[in-house]
Design a protein around this motif. Structure first.
Motif, short mmCIF file in Angstrom:
data_model
loop_
_atom_site.label_atom_id
_atom_site.label_comp_id
_atom_site.label_asym_id
_atom_site.label_seq_id
_atom_site.Cartn_x
_atom_site.Cartn_y
_atom_site.Cartn_z
N PHE A 122 41.48 43.09 45.30
CA PHE A 122 41.04 42.72 43.96
C PHE A 122 42.22 42.27 43.11
O PHE A 122 42.14 41.27 42.39
N SER A 123 43.32 43.01 43.17
CA SER A 123 44.51 42.63 42.41
C SER A 123 45.03 41.26 42.82
O SER A 123 45.40 40.44 41.97
N LEU A 124 45.05 41.01 44.13
CA LEU A 124 45.50 39.71 44.63
C LEU A 124 44.63 38.59 44.08
O LEU A 124 45.14 37.59 43.53
N LEU A 125 43.33 38.73 44.21
CA LEU A 125 42.41 37.67 43.78
C LEU A 125 42.45 37.47 42.27
O LEU A 125 42.48 36.33 41.79
N SER A 126 42.46 38.56 41.51
CA SER A 126 42.46 38.41 40.05
C SER A 126 43.77 37.79 39.57
O SER A 126 43.75 36.95 38.65
N ASP A 127 44.88 38.15 40.19
CA ASP A 127 46.16 37.54 39.81
C ASP A 127 46.19 36.05 40.14
O ASP A 127 46.67 35.23 39.34
N ARG A 128 45.66 35.68 41.30
CA ARG A 128 45.65 34.27 41.69
C ARG A 128 44.71 33.46 40.78
O ARG A 128 45.02 32.32 40.43
N ILE A 129 43.58 34.06 40.41
CA ILE A 129 42.65 33.37 39.51
C ILE A 129 43.30 33.17 38.14
O ILE A 129 43.19 32.10 37.53
N GLU A 130 44.02 34.19 37.66
CA GLU A 130 44.73 34.05 36.39
C GLU A 130 45.80 32.96 36.48
O GLU A 130 45.95 32.15 35.57
N ASP A 131 46.53 32.94 37.58
CA ASP A 131 47.57 31.92 37.76
C ASP A 131 46.98 30.52 37.76
O ASP A 131 47.66 29.55 37.40
N SER A 132 45.71 30.40 38.19
CA SER A 132 45.08 29.08 38.27
C SER A 132 44.55 28.61 36.92
O SER A 132 44.15 27.45 36.79
N GLY A 133 44.53 29.50 35.91
CA GLY A 133 44.13 29.06 34.58
C GLY A 133 42.94 29.78 33.97
O GLY A 133 42.55 29.47 32.84
N THR A 134 42.34 30.74 34.67
CA THR A 134 41.19 31.48 34.14
C THR A 134 41.61 32.90 33.78
O THR A 134 42.20 33.60 34.60
N LEU A 135 41.30 33.32 32.56
CA LEU A 135 41.58 34.69 32.15
C LEU A 135 40.65 35.64 32.88
O LEU A 135 39.45 35.39 32.99
N VAL A 136 41.19 36.75 33.37
CA VAL A 136 40.40 37.78 34.04
C VAL A 136 40.57 39.09 33.28
O VAL A 136 41.67 39.61 33.18
N MET A 137 39.47 39.59 32.73
CA MET A 137 39.49 40.86 32.02
C MET A 137 38.61 41.85 32.76
O MET A 137 37.46 41.53 33.08
N VAL A 138 39.14 43.02 33.02
CA VAL A 138 38.43 44.03 33.82
C VAL A 138 38.47 45.36 33.08
O VAL A 138 39.54 45.88 32.79
N SER A 139 37.31 45.90 32.79
CA SER A 139 37.28 47.19 32.10
C SER A 139 35.97 47.89 32.37
O SER A 139 34.92 47.27 32.53
N GLY A 140 36.05 49.21 32.40
CA GLY A 140 34.85 50.03 32.55
C GLY A 140 34.42 50.66 31.25
O GLY A 140 33.47 51.45 31.22
N VAL A 141 35.13 50.30 30.14
CA VAL A 141 34.81 50.86 28.83
C VAL A 141 34.83 49.74 27.80
O VAL A 141 35.32 48.64 28.05
N VAL A 142 34.30 50.02 26.61
CA VAL A 142 34.32 49.06 25.52
C VAL A 142 35.69 49.10 24.87
O VAL A 142 36.10 50.14 24.34
N GLY A 143 36.41 47.98 24.91
CA GLY A 143 37.76 47.96 24.36
C GLY A 143 38.64 48.97 25.05
O GLY A 143 38.83 48.94 26.26
N SER A 144 39.17 49.91 24.26
CA SER A 144 39.99 51.00 24.82
C SER A 144 39.31 52.35 24.62
O SER A 144 39.93 53.40 24.82
N ASN A 145 38.03 52.33 24.24
CA ASN A 145 37.30 53.56 23.94
C ASN A 145 36.72 54.15 25.20
O ASN A 145 35.67 53.72 25.69
#
Length: 386
Positions: free
Chosen positions: A158-181
């Motif tokens: 997952f880290s590999l793919l998300s980093d490569r997708i970000e490098d290609s120009g798409t923001l990747v945000m991953v969270s299991g909570v709302v904001g930092s709550n």
């Protein structure tokens, strides 16, 4: 003297439903709620403020004559349209709004820096063969799934793919909570991810409360939506036949990226046991449910066997996921988790802009989910800015 206020019962019901509470929870949290609804008792301003905070409802909206309409800001392509998800929760809405806020800022930042549009956004249609688009994605991401596992485990993949997708120009945000709550946990049963399409600042969000194997499929499913050039809210259910055409196409692309058909035909030896499915899941860094669906789509197993084994495997996976959650002792360090919640590219841009004077520190703190300078500096170090 306490000031009492009038609130329409429909507004109270709206707030409770928006929070996803059942009646037992609502009455436990606010014992006088039934009296407020009946009009035999009026809440004080303080009580209503507490109620608004607990239900995550805007305080001012509780004084409206009728509940406000809150349509989803992105097309809803989920297939599980039952009562539990017929109304978007406050957690889902607030997550989308937060991502939109961050995307808008990032788009303006890119425009100010004269950045070019991301070339693959909107470059595909559902008429394109998924295998062809998968090949293009491999080229963009610099991966070759047919050569062996992407990584030793699902987390690394997952880290590999998300980093490569970000490098290609798409923001990747991953969270299991709302904001930092951490008290507002997102529910995979409501949604698994969404895409906010944009030619300059495309963004995909993955529900981090889901299993890591499921997150991998969701990530590529949402990335496929970026290639289509359209926003979407998804539950990313592999092989969902009732899903809209765009969803089915994105599922097919994600499956082809992770499990190329010819490689699957070579690797599959006919073992449909739990051990055999686990081996294929590890080989292709996907869930066993994705493995089963892929085998069925390629006609390596019958549809009848697929439906029979799918329910068995789903129960096994859910049990393993529940066990893992029980054994989990914490959510990890803020500085380890927050860069992935924000997108490293986004965090770096905000930090750089604040240091250069383009963005006020007050606005930067809001965008980054921080409250003080020391946290800001430690986050900067974590995302590689000295």
């Amino acid at each position: 003297m306490s000031v009492h206020v009038d609130v329409a019962p429909t507004l109270l019901d709206w707030a409770v439903g928006r929070a996803g509470w059942d009646e037992e929870t609502a009455q436990r949290r606010f014992p006088h709620l039934a009296e407020w609804r009946a009009g035999t008792r009026r809440p004080t301003v303080k009580q209503l403020e507490k109620f608004a905070q607990a239900t995550h409802a805007p305080f001012g909206q509780l004084f409206l004559p009728a509940p406000p309409k809150e349509p989803l800001p992105v097309p809803d392509m989920r297939t599980l349209h039952d009562a539990a998800i017929s109304r978007p929760s406050a957690d889902l809405l607030d997550t989308i709004y937060l991502c939109q806020l961050r995307q808008d800022w990032f788009r303006d930042y890119l425009l100010e820096n004269s950045m070019d549009p991301v070339p693959y956004v909107g470059s595909a249609t559902t008429m394109d063969e998924p295998a062809i688009i998968a090949q293009r994605m491999w080229d963009v991401l610099g991966i070759s799934p047919d050569a062996g596992p992407l990584a030793p485990n699902w987390g690394s993949a997952f880290s590999l793919l998300s980093d490569r997708i970000e490098d290609s120009g798409t923001l990747v945000m991953v969270s299991g909570v709302v904001g930092s709550n951490t008290r507002r946990v997102l529910q995979p049963e409501e949604f698994r991810g969404f895409t906010l399409a944009d030619d300059l600042a495309p963004l995909v969000f993955v529900n981090g409360a889901d299993s890591k194997a499921a997150q991998i499929f969701t990530l590529l499913h949402e990335f496929a939506h970026v290639w289509l050039g359209g926003s979407a809210l998804s539950d990313a259910v592999p092989g969902a036949t009732s899903a809209p055409p765009d969803e089915q196409w994105c599922n097919a692309v994600a499956a082809e990226v992770l499990m190329p058909r010819e490689t699957v035909r070579t690797e599959y030896i006919g073992d449909q046991s739990a051990e055999g499915l686990d081996a294929l899941a590890q080989r292709f860094t996907v869930s066993t449910l994705v493995v089963l669906r892929r085998l069925a789509d390629l006609r390596l197993i019958t549809k009848e066997l697929y439906y029979e084994r799918y329910e068995e495997e789903k129960a096994r996976v859910l049990a393993l996921l529940a066990e893992a959650k029980e054994q989990k002792t914490g959510g990890g360090s803020f500085y380890n988790v927050q860069p992935r919640r924000l997108s490293r590219q986004f965090a770096r841009a905000v930090i750089a802009s604040a240091r250069e004077g383009g963005t006020s520190y007050r606005d930067a703190y809001k965008l980054l989910g921080t409250k003080k300078y020391s946290t800001f500096e430690q986050l900067a170090e974590r995302v590689g800015i000295s």
